[in-house]
Scaffold this active site. Structure first.
Site, short mmCIF file in Angstrom:
data_model
loop_
_atom_site.label_atom_id
_atom_site.label_comp_id
_atom_site.label_asym_id
_atom_site.label_seq_id
_atom_site.Cartn_x
_atom_site.Cartn_y
_atom_site.Cartn_z
N ARG A 25 -4.42 -13.60 -5.07
CA ARG A 25 -5.28 -12.67 -5.83
C ARG A 25 -5.58 -13.06 -6.55
NH1 ARG A 25 -3.02 -7.24 -7.07
NH2 ARG A 25 -1.90 -7.80 -5.07
N GLY A 90 -1.91 -4.74 -10.68
CA GLY A 90 -1.48 -5.00 -9.36
C GLY A 90 -1.78 -4.19 -9.03
N GLU A 185 5.26 1.54 -8.20
CA GLU A 185 4.96 -0.48 -7.98
C GLU A 185 6.46 -0.99 -8.33
OE1 GLU A 185 4.55 -2.97 -11.06
OE2 GLU A 185 5.79 -0.85 -11.74
N GLU A 187 7.09 -3.84 -10.98
CA GLU A 187 6.90 -5.28 -11.97
C GLU A 187 7.13 -4.46 -13.36
OE1 GLU A 187 4.86 -5.32 -9.09
OE2 GLU A 187 5.74 -6.02 -7.65
N ASP A 210 -1.30 2.84 -1.58
CA ASP A 210 -0.22 3.41 -0.60
C ASP A 210 -0.95 4.78 -0.95
OD1 ASP A 210 0.58 1.60 1.19
OD2 ASP A 210 1.52 0.45 -0.35
#
Ligand code: HPA
Length: 238
Positions: A25, A90, A185, A187, A210
């Site tokens: 990405r 992200g 997430e 991170e 999601d």
């Protein structure tokens, strides 16, 4: 100087770095949003590129998945490459499915985690690390200028993607109502901590991929390509 994980030389990396988790990405974003790109890292295929956006220099590099991975790459960027600002760009899941739609962009205000990363790293005993307030304002301003909706949330930075069923039961309610997290997430907690310990700045924009309770999931292709509005908002702070 290079590190065991980054072969860039001094001056190869811009003061502001955008970090998607997926190195492909990072490549896609650099090729599609920046001009004059040059690749500064291929170690472990964790691609990093520097280029220009509307004439301003910026870098885009993968962070990998999870707290240890972003912990290593972001610490090296802040401490050894003189980077001032890192924006994580992200993907996330949601605890508050009714608040968000698939591929919405969310501004992360702070991150809750049970991870021991910060405790081990410098003895920080808290469970919450925060995005830089000035970066938050610049991201809000950027979204406003672009006329894009930018809902805000605390993230749960989890070490787990695949929960066993007995652990998943009640998790959404607990994370949402006990800990105030609307998204999940893996991170932001480490990134915000590293910015704090190095005296630098960090922020996070998440693309919703999601929606668990509605069983909606973005495809692998959509996850790799990410969300162009998110990128435009991040690049708008330059
Ligand atoms: N959990 C953790 N990280 C994620 C998710 C998720 O559901 N979706 C995208 N990144």
């Amino acid at each position: 100087m290079s590190t065991p994980h980054n072969e860039a030389k001094p001056g190869d990396i811009a003061k502001t770095v955008l970090m998607p988790g997926d190195p492909l990405r990072a490549k896609f974003f650099a090729e599609n949003f920046l001009d004059n790109i040059r690749c500064f890292n291929t170690v472990r295929n964790m691609f990093g590129y520097t280029g220009t956006y509307k004439g301003k220099e910026v870098s885009i590099m993968g962070s990998g998945m999870g707290i240890p991975s972003i912990g290593i790459y972001s610490y090296e960027l802040f401490s050894f490459y003189d980077v001032d600002t890192i924006i994580r760009v992200g993907t996330c899941g949601c605890y508050s499915d009714e608040k968000f739609e698939l591929l919405d962009t969310v501004l992360v205000t702070d991150a809750f985690s049970f991870s021991t990363y910060a405790l081990e790293q410098n003895g920080f005993e808290g469970h919450i690390t925060k995005a830089d307030p000035e970066i938050l304002d610049r991201l809000r301003e950027s979204a406003k200028t672009l006329n894009y909706r930018l809902p805000e949330a605390r993230t749960h930075s989890s070490d787990v993607f695949y929960y066993e069923e007995n652990k998943r039961n009640g998790l959404t309610e607990r994370m949402r109502y006990e800990y105030g997290c609307d998204i999940i997430e893996c991170e932001c907690f480490a990134l915000f901590h590293n910015a704090a310990v190095t005296g630098k700045r960090a922020g996070g924009l998440m693309s919703v991929v999601d929606l668990e309770t509605r069983d909606l999931h973005a495809s692998a292709y959509e996850r790799e390509r990410g969300n162009s509005k998110m990128l435009e908002i991040a690049l708008g702070i330059l």
